[in-house]
Design an enzyme around this catalytic site. Structure first.
Site, PDB file in Angstrom:
ATOM      1  N   CYS A   1       0.832  -1.200   0.000  1.00  0.00           N
ATOM      2  CA  CYS A   1       0.000   0.000   0.000  1.00  0.00           C
ATOM      3  C   CYS A   1       0.864   1.247   0.000  1.00  0.00           C
ATOM      4  O   CYS A   1       1.828   1.339   0.761  1.00  0.00           O
ATOM      5  CB  CYS A   1      -0.924  -0.009   1.225  1.00  0.00           C
ATOM      6  SG  CYS A   1      -2.102   1.348   1.238  1.00  0.00           S
TER       7      CYS A   1
ATOM      8  N   ARG B   1     -13.013   1.534  -4.559  1.00  0.00           N
ATOM      9  CA  ARG B   1     -12.486   1.425  -3.209  1.00  0.00           C
ATOM     10  C   ARG B   1     -11.677   2.670  -2.844  1.00  0.00           C
ATOM     11  O   ARG B   1     -11.588   3.043  -1.677  1.00  0.00           O
ATOM     12  CB  ARG B   1     -11.607   0.172  -3.145  1.00  0.00           C
ATOM     13  CG  ARG B   1     -11.125  -0.247  -1.784  1.00  0.00           C
ATOM     14  CD  ARG B   1     -10.131  -1.406  -1.934  1.00  0.00           C
ATOM     15  NE  ARG B   1      -9.874  -2.082  -0.691  1.00  0.00           N
ATOM     16  CZ  ARG B   1     -10.269  -3.312  -0.406  1.00  0.00           C
ATOM     17  NH1 ARG B   1     -10.971  -3.994  -1.285  1.00  0.00           N
ATOM     18  NH2 ARG B   1      -9.966  -3.862   0.741  1.00  0.00           N
TER      19      ARG B   1
END
Length: 526
Positions: free
Chosen positions: A350, A445
């Site tokens: 991430c 998302r």
């Protein structure tokens, strides 16, 4: 002498408490700095608890109980049905990702819920007039691993049983009625006789009837209501003696969760009809929990989705996230979420903190979220940043469970092909905010549209994870580490772990000291 010992005990406790602080004192003292797992360590305590005696069950919601506090992440390179099955068989749970069509996600959930369970409530049936060739085609089309079918008439009454040894190509042009075992030779039990423990009842039946592998359940009108198989009953009976039993629902089916996004229509509005229809179908398939899963859970779209689902499905456990603030927890709890996912940017693939400049180091985020969760009487789960069992122990001092992606991405149960480079085997692992993943459907998302021709800001990378052993073996090591940590703190269960934990900050030198050093390592600890 006794009084002297007591004084010494008080002195030592006072000395310890001046260095090793409970969560409230520790994190309040460091309220101006974000801390994560390697920044702290836990102080040991007097213990009479052996690691193997510790209990790891956790209740996330009224109807959602896990036997181990570990959940596999809703990532498209981590959790589909194979991983979810492996997680539930070990006592945890998998969250099926939503980077697939809604129909595909329903199929993945069905594979989990129909995997080896006690009473098959809706067995695949045939009719007397069907051709055996049709049954052969059905087995091939659906990839059934079984070949014995109950035979029922148009009113659902039991006519007989079609055994596997007659389902052959040579009999393809024969009707089922010509080859079945007739009703008077089929072993059945009335559903009224099952009692409170159907598995025990079926187990006794199979013990009393050697050679019988199927037991059909009927009602007073002889209508078919289910099927027990010897292999399923034996598996469940063996599970009852295991320390960590598979996570099952009230019908003995494996637990399974499914993720979804706050889907919007062409006008940018929440697509209420589509979301409600899909979640309704998930509930019909037996889904135990849905996770409204986005990078920024403290947002109107997520809140509206949770509120809508709570109104439509009052008893359905709902996970929502992700957040890193008390305000985010309060907002989602007030909208109706039972469980809040905490974590923004800690995952190994991430890049949210680099790209967007936001996110809080995971332990500080967990502490802040846990205080509000306690007030709201809901659960939190730590999502991201966990690389080893010691991280899990630290996370579980504040959270009720952990969500892991990278740890499981190299398992054979994870989706994706195996690749080989320089003599080593790898599997693809990508962040749900990566370009490839967003093109596959996860852009919502991160607040982007799915049109790949438009510029997006990726918040994840594509990477490789070295292939590991199967998920149950990985989980066994993680469980052993959690139990070891609990033993050091004298915590017999997770509630005691949260109560007893005391923290101290670790220096960079202390971090180096914690890992193997000043040796040539011949064999990794794992």
């Amino acid at each position: 002498m006794f009084l002297k010992h007591m004084a010494t005990s008080k002195d030592s406790e006072s000395l310890d408490s001046s260095f090793y602080k409970p969560a409230e004192q520790f994190f309040t003292a460091y309220n101006n700095i974000g801390l994560t797992f390697d920044d702290v360590t836990l102080a040991t305590l007097y213990s009479e608890v052996l690691p193997r005696e510790t209990q790891l069950d956790t209740v996330l919601a009224e109807q959602l109980r896990l036997n181990i506090p570990i959940i596999s992440s809703d990532m498209d390179t981590v959790t589909e049905s194979r991983m979810a099955i492996a997680m539930a068989l070990s006592g945890g749970m998998g969250l099926i990702h939503y980077n697939m069509s809604e129909r595909e996600q329903l199929s993945e959930v069905s594979r989990v819920k129909n995997h080896v369970h006690g009473l098959i409530q809706e067995p695949i049936k045939t009719t007397p007039d069907q051709m055996i060739g049709d049954v052969l085609e059905l087995i091939e089309k659906k990839h059934f691993s079984f070949s014995t079918f109950p035979v029922v008439d148009s009113q659902g009454r039991l006519v007989g049983l079609l055994p596997g040894h007659v389902i052959k190509q040579r009999y393809a042009k024969r009707k089922v009625i010509e080859a079945l075992t007739p009703r008077n030779q089929v072993q059945t039990i009335n559903k009224r006789e099952l009692g409170r423990d159907p598995i025990a009842k079926a187990d006794r039946f199979f013990t009393d009837h050697p050679g019988i592998h199927k037991l059909l359940v009927v009602d007073d009108q002889d209508r078919l209501h289910g099927l027990f198989t010897l292999s399923d009953v034996e598996r469940i009976t063996q599970e009852r003696s295991a320390q960590f039993k598979p996570a099952r629902d009230g019908l003995f089916r494996l637990l399974c969760g499914a993720a979804l996004s706050a889907t919007r229509n062409a006008f940018g509005e929440l697509d209420r009809d589509r979301i409600l229809k899909h979640v309704g179908a998930l509930v019909e398939r037996g889904t135990d929990v849905v996770a409204v899963s986005t990078a920024h859970g403290h947002s109107k779209g997520v809140g509206d989705t949770v509120r809508m689902l709570r109104d439509a499905f009052p008893k359905l456990p709902i996970i929502a996230g992700n957040v890193t603030s008390a305000a985010g927890v309060e907002y989602l709890a007030d909208c109706g979420a039972n469980v809040i996912k905490v974590g923004q940017g800690p995952g190994s693939i991430c890049t949210t903190r680099i790209v967007a400049g936001v996110g809080i180091p995971q332990l500080t985020a967990l502490y802040v979220a846990s205080r509000m969760a306690q007030k709201k009487r809901i659960s939190i789960i730590a999502d991201g940043g966990i690389t080893k069992s010691g991280d899990m122990v630290k996370a579980l001092t504040l959270a009720h469970a952990v969500v892991c992606g990278g740890i499981f991405a190299g398992c054979p149960e994870a989706p994706g092909e195996v690749m080989e480079f320089s003599g080593k085997r790898y599997k693809q692992y990508r962040g749900m905010g990566s370009i490839a993943s967003m093109k596959a459907g996860s852009a919502a998302r991160y607040g982007h549209g799915n049109d790949s021709t438009r510029k997006v800001a990726p918040e994840g990378v594509e990477a490789l994870k070295e292939v590991t052993g199967p998920a149950d073996r990985v989980l066994a090591q993680l469980i052993g580490g959690i139990q070891s940590g609990m033993g050091y703190l004298g915590a017999a269960n997770l509630a005691q772990l949260r109560e007893k934990a005391r923290f101290i900050r670790v220096s960079p030198a202390g971090q180096r000291e914690a890992a193997p050093h000043d040796v040539v390592e011949l064999k990794a600890g794992s």
